[in-house]
Write a protein that holds these residues in place. Structure first.
Motif, PDB file in Angstrom:
ATOM      1  N   LEU A   1       0.973  -1.149   0.260  1.00  0.00           N
ATOM      2  CA  LEU A   1       0.020   0.036  -0.007  1.00  0.00           C
ATOM      3  C   LEU A   1       1.006   1.234   0.026  1.00  0.00           C
ATOM      4  CD1 LEU A   1      -3.089   0.711  -0.044  1.00  0.00           C
ATOM      5  CD2 LEU A   1      -2.676   0.897   2.382  1.00  0.00           C
ATOM      6  N   LEU A   2       1.947   1.267   0.801  1.00  0.00           N
ATOM      7  CA  LEU A   2       2.954   2.487   0.824  1.00  0.00           C
ATOM      8  C   LEU A   2       3.655   2.628  -0.384  1.00  0.00           C
ATOM      9  CD1 LEU A   2       3.973   1.976   4.730  1.00  0.00           C
ATOM     10  CD2 LEU A   2       2.615   3.988   3.745  1.00  0.00           C
ATOM     11  N   CYS A   3       4.036   1.342  -1.162  1.00  0.00           N
ATOM     12  CA  CYS A   3       4.631   1.534  -2.167  1.00  0.00           C
ATOM     13  C   CYS A   3       3.667   1.995  -3.291  1.00  0.00           C
ATOM     14  CB  CYS A   3       5.233   0.151  -2.885  1.00  0.00           C
ATOM     15  SG  CYS A   3       6.757  -0.237  -1.710  1.00  0.00           S
ATOM     16  N   GLY A   4       3.874   3.084  -4.076  1.00  0.00           N
ATOM     17  CA  GLY A   4       2.799   3.595  -5.077  1.00  0.00           C
ATOM     18  C   GLY A   4       1.695   4.482  -4.402  1.00  0.00           C
ATOM     19  N   ALA A   5       1.900   4.820  -3.034  1.00  0.00           N
ATOM     20  CA  ALA A   5       0.913   5.833  -2.571  1.00  0.00           C
ATOM     21  C   ALA A   5       1.647   7.183  -2.548  1.00  0.00           C
ATOM     22  CB  ALA A   5       0.935   5.540  -1.065  1.00  0.00           C
TER      23      ALA A   5
ATOM     24  N   ALA B   1     -15.588   2.329  -7.591  1.00  0.00           N
ATOM     25  CA  ALA B   1     -15.584   1.721  -6.308  1.00  0.00           C
ATOM     26  C   ALA B   1     -14.176   1.988  -5.572  1.00  0.00           C
ATOM     27  CB  ALA B   1     -15.908   0.373  -6.307  1.00  0.00           C
ATOM     28  N   ARG B   2     -13.075   1.704  -6.609  1.00  0.00           N
ATOM     29  CA  ARG B   2     -11.793   1.580  -6.155  1.00  0.00           C
ATOM     30  C   ARG B   2     -11.467   3.113  -5.653  1.00  0.00           C
ATOM     31  NH1 ARG B   2      -7.066   2.454  -9.600  1.00  0.00           N
ATOM     32  NH2 ARG B   2      -5.262   2.268  -8.512  1.00  0.00           N
ATOM     33  N   LEU B   3     -11.974   4.138  -6.254  1.00  0.00           N
ATOM     34  CA  LEU B   3     -11.571   5.556  -5.861  1.00  0.00           C
ATOM     35  C   LEU B   3     -12.378   5.782  -4.463  1.00  0.00           C
ATOM     36  CD1 LEU B   3     -12.133   7.730  -9.008  1.00  0.00           C
ATOM     37  CD2 LEU B   3      -9.923   6.682  -8.125  1.00  0.00           C
ATOM     38  N   ALA B   4     -13.496   5.250  -4.241  1.00  0.00           N
ATOM     39  CA  ALA B   4     -14.116   5.392  -3.088  1.00  0.00           C
ATOM     40  C   ALA B   4     -13.295   4.734  -1.935  1.00  0.00           C
ATOM     41  CB  ALA B   4     -15.507   4.687  -3.067  1.00  0.00           C
TER      42      ALA B   4
ATOM     43  N   LYS C   1       2.075  -3.040 -15.653  1.00  0.00           N
ATOM     44  CA  LYS C   1       2.550  -1.572 -14.910  1.00  0.00           C
ATOM     45  C   LYS C   1       1.178  -0.831 -15.042  1.00  0.00           C
ATOM     46  CE  LYS C   1       7.451  -1.003 -16.558  1.00  0.00           C
ATOM     47  NZ  LYS C   1       8.142  -0.453 -17.481  1.00  0.00           N
ATOM     48  N   ASP C   2       0.602  -0.482 -13.914  1.00  0.00           N
ATOM     49  CA  ASP C   2      -0.427   0.389 -13.925  1.00  0.00           C
ATOM     50  C   ASP C   2      -0.456   1.238 -12.605  1.00  0.00           C
ATOM     51  OD1 ASP C   2      -2.939   1.476 -13.872  1.00  0.00           O
ATOM     52  OD2 ASP C   2      -4.012  -0.119 -13.389  1.00  0.00           O
ATOM     53  N   ASN C   3       0.502   2.521 -12.593  1.00  0.00           N
ATOM     54  CA  ASN C   3       0.522   3.086 -11.563  1.00  0.00           C
ATOM     55  C   ASN C   3      -0.670   4.216 -11.131  1.00  0.00           C
ATOM     56  OD1 ASN C   3       2.634   1.849 -10.049  1.00  0.00           O
ATOM     57  ND2 ASN C   3       3.906   3.153 -10.988  1.00  0.00           N
ATOM     58  N   THR C   4      -1.774   3.982 -10.835  1.00  0.00           N
ATOM     59  CA  THR C   4      -2.984   4.938 -10.834  1.00  0.00           C
ATOM     60  C   THR C   4      -3.535   4.793  -9.366  1.00  0.00           C
ATOM     61  OG1 THR C   4      -4.275   3.268 -11.579  1.00  0.00           O
ATOM     62  CG2 THR C   4      -3.446   4.790 -13.175  1.00  0.00           C
ATOM     63  N   GLY C   5      -2.742   5.040  -8.504  1.00  0.00           N
ATOM     64  CA  GLY C   5      -3.200   4.926  -6.960  1.00  0.00           C
ATOM     65  C   GLY C   5      -3.020   3.911  -6.292  1.00  0.00           C
ATOM     66  N   TYR C   6      -3.616   3.638  -4.980  1.00  0.00           N
ATOM     67  CA  TYR C   6      -3.170   2.775  -4.041  1.00  0.00           C
ATOM     68  C   TYR C   6      -3.798   1.469  -4.627  1.00  0.00           C
ATOM     69  CZ  TYR C   6      -3.802   6.685  -0.914  1.00  0.00           C
ATOM     70  OH  TYR C   6      -3.750   7.889  -0.470  1.00  0.00           O
ATOM     71  N   ASP C   7      -2.859   0.376  -4.120  1.00  0.00           N
ATOM     72  CA  ASP C   7      -2.900  -0.991  -4.870  1.00  0.00           C
ATOM     73  C   ASP C   7      -3.921  -1.854  -4.092  1.00  0.00           C
ATOM     74  OD1 ASP C   7      -2.407  -3.505  -5.976  1.00  0.00           O
ATOM     75  OD2 ASP C   7      -0.279  -3.586  -5.568  1.00  0.00           O
TER      76      ASP C   7
ATOM     77  N   ARG D   1      -5.706  -4.312  -5.259  1.00  0.00           N
ATOM     78  CA  ARG D   1      -5.467  -5.742  -5.461  1.00  0.00           C
ATOM     79  C   ARG D   1      -4.494  -6.147  -4.340  1.00  0.00           C
ATOM     80  NH1 ARG D   1      -0.731  -7.928  -6.956  1.00  0.00           N
ATOM     81  NH2 ARG D   1      -0.034  -5.990  -6.644  1.00  0.00           N
ATOM     82  N   ALA D   2      -3.588  -5.651  -4.381  1.00  0.00           N
ATOM     83  CA  ALA D   2      -2.642  -5.970  -3.196  1.00  0.00           C
ATOM     84  C   ALA D   2      -3.152  -6.125  -1.751  1.00  0.00           C
ATOM     85  CB  ALA D   2      -1.216  -5.430  -3.166  1.00  0.00           C
ATOM     86  N   LEU D   3      -4.009  -5.193  -1.708  1.00  0.00           N
ATOM     87  CA  LEU D   3      -4.592  -5.241  -0.322  1.00  0.00           C
ATOM     88  C   LEU D   3      -5.637  -6.113  -0.132  1.00  0.00           C
ATOM     89  CD1 LEU D   3      -4.731  -3.567   2.323  1.00  0.00           C
ATOM     90  CD2 LEU D   3      -6.539  -2.258   1.158  1.00  0.00           C
ATOM     91  N   LEU D   4      -6.293  -6.591  -1.292  1.00  0.00           N
ATOM     92  CA  LEU D   4      -7.516  -7.518  -1.074  1.00  0.00           C
ATOM     93  C   LEU D   4      -6.840  -8.898  -1.092  1.00  0.00           C
ATOM     94  CD1 LEU D   4     -10.126  -6.133  -3.535  1.00  0.00           C
ATOM     95  CD2 LEU D   4      -9.969  -6.425  -1.099  1.00  0.00           C
ATOM     96  N   CYS D   5      -5.686  -9.237  -1.576  1.00  0.00           N
ATOM     97  CA  CYS D   5      -5.051 -10.252  -1.844  1.00  0.00           C
ATOM     98  C   CYS D   5      -4.435 -10.424  -0.427  1.00  0.00           C
ATOM     99  CB  CYS D   5      -3.791 -10.305  -2.686  1.00  0.00           C
ATOM    100  SG  CYS D   5      -4.529 -10.666  -4.459  1.00  0.00           S
ATOM    101  N   GLY D   6      -4.654 -11.321   0.332  1.00  0.00           N
ATOM    102  CA  GLY D   6      -4.147 -11.768   1.731  1.00  0.00           C
ATOM    103  C   GLY D   6      -5.051 -11.051   2.774  1.00  0.00           C
ATOM    104  N   ALA D   7      -6.145 -10.336   2.421  1.00  0.00           N
ATOM    105  CA  ALA D   7      -6.909  -9.798   3.557  1.00  0.00           C
ATOM    106  C   ALA D   7      -7.861 -10.979   4.126  1.00  0.00           C
ATOM    107  CB  ALA D   7      -7.667  -8.830   2.731  1.00  0.00           C
TER     108      ALA D   7
END
Lengths: 469, 469
Positions: free
Chosen positions: A195-199, A442-445, B185-191, B193-199
């Motif tokens: 989460l911090l990477c890319g924030a 949904a992601r933006l929210a 590569k898709d750097n458009t805000g918080y990840d 995907r990575a947060l839901l994986c492992g949640a």
């Protein structure tokens, strides 16, 4: 949101060593493309994670904005706040390589370490830190992680986020996350590291990271192969992957326009082909000690020639020839700058959609004006830098009024093809409008909810990712 | 938190097709080790993402708990809620492979697809989906992603999170995140995907994912090499990496105890060595079409023999010999089960700390009782399954009172060595106490803030990761 004032400055000066305060030179208030200009602020360069904590705690209490500052090389204005005077928190004094663990293939670096110094430290232990990008001589690893930097080796080794095993970071309220684990597997809750990477500095400040190293490929090889068009380049990629698997370190698309720009600007060194190829591909291999990269590239070239996928090519026979081929690719951005782009687009596309996108984007732009397009970049990742230039002999200033129309045309098409309007540079302050327009609601929210949860006063890099209130 | 009652059941039955309602069999209320038993609930197996959204919206409005259910193979109780009757949301009807894109090395699967079916779909397109674990015949890809599953190929290809390019997911309030991007590569805000994986299903329900495929290694090879001790195994790994780079697909440590258990239980097939080696390593290679894996393994073996790092070994000369060697490794968990562990520990350590940890952990356990230890697993990732058994001829029931003391001894040492008390299985309901005890406080606070932000009523998988209120 309150700018830095005398009261908070006095508080911070009392709490921190004098060495942390440095003169605010213009370099901290500009970014490389000159699109953003800061309005001042208080520059602080802490020497320890505890000092970073002190700064954030004070700013959080006082609702004062903080802009984390790495190498200042970002291309989307993430490092420059406008219309307020923030604390500019530079990592330039936290540059240590804390540890190298060759047997673990891990290196621990402070966030202010220059990327090239991280690469060198890995090399000193006979290992590879594969992150490699144009600004590696001046960008800092903390900035690379915060923007999830990409570059030429993503195809094989992943982006900055994927090269990071753990972080030490200070959260907006000043609490320190001690997460410098050196583990490949660690399933203990939410992936705060990712989460911090890319924030982009909006959720806290990364102060150190444990990074993945790799065995250095024993034998390397490079070729520049001419292809008919981007479709043929993709067919060549598939053939190369079938023959060489993960041995392909980079697969870069070069358009003839880029080679012409190099020639115009007197850059890139001598060009290997008598006639400029309309499209070419730079392939880099990294293989084992018993492999022969030149032979592998020749095998690939011959098979591709037979199938009509390439028409010509050169295979480097020495390190100096390798360097010369890479110089062509690496200096294209400089040549672009010399020519002067009207608009630049760091986009990515599903691989199979790249050819159709390029055709339709060129058509769309032709409808807007007599532009020249240089499309180049990391084809193996579907990542293109799609840059638009004025006609020969004309200056970009004539066409700046069309910048918005060009951008919209390009990004609308990227959206149609399921791509991204920001592949590797991030959102920064430049693309907040595009994120609002193209981002999944949904992601933006969810992003806004996370931002509010971790940074309730919005002190961290205001205006980045989310438009400034 | 309200259990499912007639009112909410009636509401859901009215809103969903009848096919979504299935009988709640005992399989949904148990987990493989029998540590958790559910108290009932309403089983719903939605057929579409919109139906998942309908369920979550209704449950969120009514503050009714939802337990996402994949293959039910998880080992930490994440799939079984106790002391309440939740909606058990099974993905078993969303099993489609939506698309395979061989030229992009991407596959899009619904969350309920069985892992082995995803592997087969990739194979059908002459590609590799490398995630591979013991339960692959029954676990579902959504569960693999939600728990960030690991397995034998992480060393080369990464964990489930790293194999995931994008997700379609339903957030707790029922909004649908459409994030099935096929981009490297898709750097458009918080990840997100990575947060839901492992949640582990605590932040929403993954309903589909775009997954990374790889070229299938053209030539594969396997060897079982005897080493003096774990230190020698690590030296062998370093040697293998220097010679073979990323060609190593798996590097598994096997303790003599495991081979003895196999023999005791009549499992694993014939053993290749006359005398059971105290430690051995199973190495798997995946190389290119022009490579010779048997020759490469022989070169490695000879070099390691000369340096005193191995004492004996077998190199598979056929696919059936490969299968036989892998059978030894793969059936160790079954043999463990037959013997009956007092306590099992899925841990990871910084690679260089593995030998010291093993010595000290064995010493600590010897102080507690006459236990036998079987330590085995994915040494290349620093991931060990460190399992503790009763003495020969005794039953685990005698020693269950010491389970807590054993756990504490093991995990305290893991902490000392900078490791993780949950490498690949996750937290679930089993390890919430360990997470509270060993987790970084700043990270835990951030996790709680994120949970509150995305799931304010706490409906998603209550009791997982965070102890149930």
């Amino acid at each position: 949101m309150r700018s830095v004032d005398e009261a908070i400055e006095a508080q911070l000066r009392a709490a921190l060593p004098i060495a942390a305060f440095r003169p605010l030179t213009p370099a901290y208030l500009e970014e490389p493309r000159g699109l953003f200009h800061g309005d001042g602020g208080l520059l602080i360069a802490p020497g320890t994670v505890d000092e970073v904590s002190t700064i954030l705690r004070a700013c959080n209490d006082a609702h004062v904005p903080v802009v984390p500052f790495g190498g200042g090389t970002g291309l989307v204005g993430g490092q420059v706040m406008q219309n307020a005077r923030p604390v500019i928190l530079s990592l330039e004094r936290m540059t240590r390589i804390r540890a190298v663990h060759p047997t673990e293939n891990v290196l621990v670096a402070e966030a202010g370490a220059i990327l090239a110094d991280v690469q060198s430290a890995a090399e000193g232990a006979e290992r590879l830190f594969p992150l490699s990008l144009a600004s590696e001589g001046s960008c800092r690893i903390g900035g690379c992680l915060s923007t999830n930097a990409g570059g030429v080796n993503v195809l094989r080794y992943g982006t900055a986020r994927e090269l990071c095993l753990g972080v030490e970071a200070v959260l907006p309220d000043g609490t320190i996350h001690h997460g410098l684990k050196r583990l490949r597997k660690d399933n203990t809750g939410y992936d705060l590291r990712a989460l911090l990477c890319g924030a982009e500095g909006t959720l806290g400040v990364i102060t150190a990271a444990s990074l993945r190293l790799f065995p250095r490929p024993a034998r390397t090889g490079t070729a520049l192969l001419c292809v008919r068009d981007p479709s043929a380049a993709l067919e060549l990629l598939a053939l190369a992957q079938a023959q060489l698997g993960q041995g392909i370190s980079a697969f870069e698309l070069i358009k003839g326009t880029g080679l012409e720009f190099l020639a115009e600007a007197g850059m890139g060194g001598p060009q290997p082909f008598a006639e400029t190829p309309e499209w070419s591909v730079l392939i880099d291999l990294g293989l084992g000690p018993s492999d022969d990269p030149e032979a592998a590239l020749l095998t690939l070239f011959e098979a591709a020639l037979e199938e009509g996928r390439v028409s010509d090519g050169v295979i480097a026979q020495s390190q100096s020839q390798r360097t010369a081929l890479w110089k062509l690719r690496e200096e294209i951005p400089l040549a672009n700058k010399a020519v002067g782009a009207i608009s630049s687009h760091d986009i990515s596309l599903p691989l199979s959609q790249v050819p159709a996108f390029l055709t339709r984007a060129d058509d769309a732009l032709a409808g807007l004006g007599p532009f020249r397009v240089n499309a180049f970049g990391h084809l193996g990742d579907g990542n293109l830098h799609y840059n638009v230039f004025p006609p020969v002999g004309e200056d970009k200033s004539t066409y700046l009024s069309q910048r918005d129309a060009i951008r919209t045309a390009v990004y609308d098409l990227v959206e149609v093809y399921g791509g991204s309007f920001s592949a590797e540079h991030g959102i920064g302050r430049l693309k907040t409008g595009e994120l609002a327009r193209y981002g999944d609601p949904a992601r933006l929210a969810a992003m806004r909810a996370i931002k509010r949860a971790l940074d309730p006063y919005g002190i961290m890099n205001p205006g980045v990712i989310f438009p400034q209130a």
